[in-house]
Design an enzyme around this catalytic site. Structure first.
Site, PDB file in Angstrom:
ATOM      1  N   GLU A 215       0.822  -1.202   0.000  1.00 50.84           N
ATOM      2  CA  GLU A 215       0.000   0.000   0.000  1.00 50.84           C
ATOM      3  C   GLU A 215       0.854   1.248   0.000  1.00 50.84           C
ATOM      4  OE1 GLU A 215      -2.171  -0.089   3.669  1.00 50.84           O
ATOM      5  OE2 GLU A 215      -2.506  -2.234   3.459  1.00 50.84           O
TER       6      GLU A 215
ATOM      7  N   CYS B 150       3.212   8.348   1.774  1.00 52.14           N
ATOM      8  CA  CYS B 150       3.699   7.334   2.703  1.00 52.14           C
ATOM      9  C   CYS B 150       3.950   6.070   1.882  1.00 52.14           C
ATOM     10  CB  CYS B 150       2.612   7.128   3.760  1.00 52.14           C
ATOM     11  SG  CYS B 150       2.987   5.885   4.978  1.00 52.14           S
TER      12      CYS B 150
ATOM     13  N   CYS C 159       6.287  -7.276   7.188  1.00 54.98           N
ATOM     14  CA  CYS C 159       7.370  -6.751   8.022  1.00 54.98           C
ATOM     15  C   CYS C 159       7.794  -7.834   8.991  1.00 54.98           C
ATOM     16  CB  CYS C 159       6.886  -5.521   8.797  1.00 54.98           C
ATOM     17  SG  CYS C 159       8.186  -4.680   9.753  1.00 54.98           S
TER      18      CYS C 159
ATOM     19  N   CYS D  53       5.899  -5.846  15.677  1.00 54.26           N
ATOM     20  CA  CYS D  53       5.337  -4.958  16.708  1.00 54.26           C
ATOM     21  C   CYS D  53       3.846  -5.285  16.845  1.00 54.26           C
ATOM     22  CB  CYS D  53       5.534  -3.492  16.334  1.00 54.26           C
ATOM     23  SG  CYS D  53       7.274  -3.067  16.038  1.00 54.26           S
TER      24      CYS D  53
ATOM     25  N   CYS E  40       0.839  -3.049  15.423  1.00 51.41           N
ATOM     26  CA  CYS E  40       0.916  -2.611  14.029  1.00 51.41           C
ATOM     27  C   CYS E  40       0.313  -3.667  13.111  1.00 51.41           C
ATOM     28  CB  CYS E  40       2.378  -2.366  13.667  1.00 51.41           C
ATOM     29  SG  CYS E  40       2.637  -2.039  11.911  1.00 51.41           S
TER      30      CYS E  40
ATOM     31  N   SER F 276      11.721   6.197   8.634  1.00 47.91           N
ATOM     32  CA  SER F 276      11.235   5.853   9.968  1.00 47.91           C
ATOM     33  C   SER F 276      11.686   4.435  10.303  1.00 47.91           C
ATOM     34  CB  SER F 276       9.700   5.934   9.973  1.00 47.91           C
ATOM     35  OG  SER F 276       9.184   5.528  11.214  1.00 47.91           O
TER      36      SER F 276
ATOM     37  N   HIS G 210       8.092   4.558  21.245  1.00 53.52           N
ATOM     38  CA  HIS G 210       6.840   4.029  21.816  1.00 53.52           C
ATOM     39  C   HIS G 210       6.905   3.709  23.304  1.00 53.52           C
ATOM     40  CE1 HIS G 210       5.506   4.088  17.730  1.00 53.52           C
ATOM     41  NE2 HIS G 210       6.145   3.001  17.373  1.00 53.52           N
TER      42      HIS G 210
ATOM     43  N   ASN H  12      -3.963   3.919  16.135  1.00 53.98           N
ATOM     44  CA  ASN H  12      -4.987   3.562  15.172  1.00 53.98           C
ATOM     45  C   ASN H  12      -5.268   2.078  15.416  1.00 53.98           C
ATOM     46  OD1 ASN H  12      -6.528   3.187  12.878  1.00 53.98           O
ATOM     47  ND2 ASN H  12      -5.204   4.461  11.619  1.00 53.98           N
TER      48      ASN H  12
ATOM     49  N   CYS I 165      -1.140   1.935   7.713  1.00 52.10           N
ATOM     50  CA  CYS I 165      -0.654   1.154   6.584  1.00 52.10           C
ATOM     51  C   CYS I 165      -0.580  -0.308   6.978  1.00 52.10           C
ATOM     52  CB  CYS I 165       0.713   1.652   6.154  1.00 52.10           C
ATOM     53  SG  CYS I 165       0.573   3.169   5.228  1.00 52.10           S
TER      54      CYS I 165
HETATM   55  N1  SAH Z   1       9.029   0.106  10.421  1.00 52.76           N
HETATM   56  C1  SAH Z   1       9.078   1.551  10.493  1.00 52.76           C
HETATM   57  C2  SAH Z   1       7.976   2.199   9.675  1.00 52.76           C
HETATM   58  C3  SAH Z   1       6.639   1.748  10.158  1.00 52.76           C
HETATM   59  S1  SAH Z   1       5.193   2.717  10.102  1.00 52.76           S
HETATM   60  C4  SAH Z   1       8.953   1.996  11.921  1.00 52.76           C
HETATM   61  O1  SAH Z   1       8.536   1.202  12.748  1.00 52.76           O
HETATM   62  O2  SAH Z   1       9.296   3.136  12.216  1.00 52.76           O
HETATM   63  C5  SAH Z   1       5.503   4.267  10.788  1.00 52.76           C
HETATM   64  C6  SAH Z   1       5.018   4.496  12.208  1.00 52.76           C
HETATM   65  O3  SAH Z   1       3.656   4.102  12.435  1.00 52.76           O
HETATM   66  C7  SAH Z   1       5.871   3.752  13.214  1.00 52.76           C
HETATM   67  O4  SAH Z   1       6.222   4.635  14.236  1.00 52.76           O
HETATM   68  C8  SAH Z   1       4.894   2.712  13.712  1.00 52.76           C
HETATM   69  O5  SAH Z   1       5.254   2.270  14.996  1.00 52.76           O
HETATM   70  C9  SAH Z   1       3.595   3.467  13.687  1.00 52.76           C
HETATM   71  N2  SAH Z   1       2.404   2.604  13.778  1.00 52.76           N
HETATM   72  C10 SAH Z   1       2.293   1.322  13.384  1.00 52.76           C
HETATM   73  N3  SAH Z   1       1.061   0.862  13.663  1.00 52.76           N
HETATM   74  C11 SAH Z   1       0.390   1.867  14.243  1.00 52.76           C
HETATM   75  C12 SAH Z   1      -0.939   1.992  14.760  1.00 52.76           C
HETATM   76  N4  SAH Z   1      -1.787   0.982  14.731  1.00 52.76           N
HETATM   77  N5  SAH Z   1      -1.282   3.192  15.282  1.00 52.76           N
HETATM   78  C13 SAH Z   1      -0.425   4.217  15.308  1.00 52.76           C
HETATM   79  N6  SAH Z   1       0.842   4.155  14.844  1.00 52.76           N
HETATM   80  C14 SAH Z   1       1.247   2.992  14.311  1.00 52.76           C
END
Ligand code: SAH
Length: 385
Positions: free
Chosen positions: A124, A137, A144, A148, A151, A233, A258, A335, A378
């Site tokens: 996406e 984005c 991945c 986490c 996510c 990121s 986080h 989210n 995403c």
């Molecule tokens: N792998 C990279 C890019 C991921 S997405 C990273 O972790 O930085 C970018 C951001 O969105 C990251 O900070 C990730 O932790 C955050 N993210 C992922 N899922 C999320 C969610 N459900 N709600 C809010 N932020 C989220």
């Protein structure tokens, strides 16, 4: 400030190994996407064109069509003889992304696209128009391996790395959307790219840095974007951050922290068991020293998990330990992902968390949440497929 001895994990919220995909760097073996001009340096492109029996300057013409005119349509390349373009375009500009779905939100100022890659794998990207900028984005991996638990992409495991050209193609397609006025808001020029889509960009370092180079190289060899408007990121892969510091490309670095303490962070960002909060912050601070770019700390606020005022204080302490003026914090309202019991923090709790950081002198801006009605986080769309 009080620091409880045990991590603040609520019953039913604990994350046990085996409940979710395991942390992994191993890239599953799959076929490679077809060779594309955007994978190659200008010199390499000239070499391929020469091998195919054409003068090297034809490579520059192809690059101009792709990076300056944003097209891979042979019919538009009237400065190339028809027979030549019919041979060169499939060789150097193969179709890498097929649009599967497109969803709009926020009155047409957010557009999310689900792409199918050459092997049917889905990724996406999300384009967001603001009054002063248009931001894309992008995804750097399908799935991945960082696992986490909050996510959506982290729940899918890693399918494969994207190639440089598969990343650049997401950017080119978004640049076309902007130019053609498909966003209800924002300029007609794509100005910003954030590696905040699917995947961990620092775990696909070579392809990602290649894509960054193609984005910042001036026309006709690249898209001519400003490195300052590109954000990488990362979960905090310390050796990769060190490598990025030395590239001489001043992209913005965002560190997904986080949690300010290792006990909780190891649950939210499993790679923390390899590189701790302190090591990640040291690497981020070093990035600032070398590049002069202020680092962003990302902090998804999760109700009753990591949103305590004392954690706000502890975060400020950890950042200030490493100096002033090198960092700012981006709290992100969580989210919620499908099936997860975690939710965003209450507004008053979020406000208090922000206030603690600000009163300690840490610049703090809550990230605006675009496209939550189209599964804005995403990975949620690809996860459904
Ligand atoms: N792998 C990279 C890019 C991921 S997405 C990273 O972790 O930085 C970018 C951001 O969105 C990251 O900070 C990730 O932790 C955050 N993210 C992922 N899922 C999320 C969610 N459900 N709600 C809010 N932020 C989220």
């Amino acid at each position: 400030m009080t620091t409880p001895a045990a991590p603040q994990v609520l019953p039913g919220h604990d994350v046990r190994a085996g409940d979710r995909p395991r942390l992994s760097f191993a890239v599953p073996r799959r076929g490679k996407p077809p060779r594309h001009l955007a994978d190659l340096t200008a010199q390499e492109r000239a070499g391929v064109v020469a091998e195919l029996g054409y003068p090297e300057y034809r490579a520059n013409q192809l690059s101009t069509h792709y990076f300056t005119h944003l097209t891979r349509d042979a019919g538009e390349m009237t400065d190339l003889p028809a027979a030549m373009r019919d041979e060169l375009v499939p060789q150097l500009l193969p179709d890498l992304l097929t649009e599967v779905r497109r969803l709009e939100a926020d009155g047409g100022s957010t557009v999310k696209t689900l792409w199918s890659l050459f092997d049917g794998v889905k990724v996406e990207s999300v384009l967001m128009g603001y009054s002063d900028r248009a931001t894309l984005c992008v995804s750097s991996q399908a799935g991945c391996g960082m696992a986490c638990p909050f996510c959506a992409t982290g729940q899918q495991g890693l399918t494969r790395n994207l190639s440089t050209a598969e990343i650049v193609e997401q950017v080119r397609r978004a640049a076309v959307s902007c130019r053609d006025g498909e966003l209800s808001r924002g300029p007609r020029r794509l100005s910003n790219v954030v590696f905040m889509g699917m995947g961990e960009p620092m775990a696909n370092y070579k392809a990602v840095i290649g894509a960054v180079r193609r984005m910042v190289e001036p026309n006709p060899h690249g898209l001519g974007m400003s490195a300052r408007n590109i954000t990488v990121s990362t979960v905090g892969l310390v050796p990769a951050i060190a490598k990025l510091s030395a590239e001489g490309i001043p992209v913005r670095l965002a560190l997904s922290l986080h949690a300010p303490d290792d006990e909780l962070r190891s649950q939210l960002v499993p790679i923390n068991s390899r590189w701790t909060v302190g090591e990640s912050l040291d690497a981020a601070r070093h990035y600032f020293e070398v590049t002069g770019r202020r680092v962003s700390i990302e902090y998804a606020l999760i109700k009753d998990m990591n949103d305590h005022a004392w954690r706000g204080d502890l975060l400020a302490t950890e950042l200030l330990k490493r100096g002033k003026g090198w960092v700012h914090v981006n709290p992100i309202p969580l989210n919620p992902t499908p099936g997860s019991i975690w939710t965003a923090s209450d507004k008053s709790v979020q406000d208090e968390f922000v206030a603690r950081l600000r009163s300690a002198g840490i610049p703090t801006t809550v990230r605006d949440t675009r496209g939550s009605d189209i599964d804005g986080a995403c990975g949620q769309l690809a996860g459904q497929e």
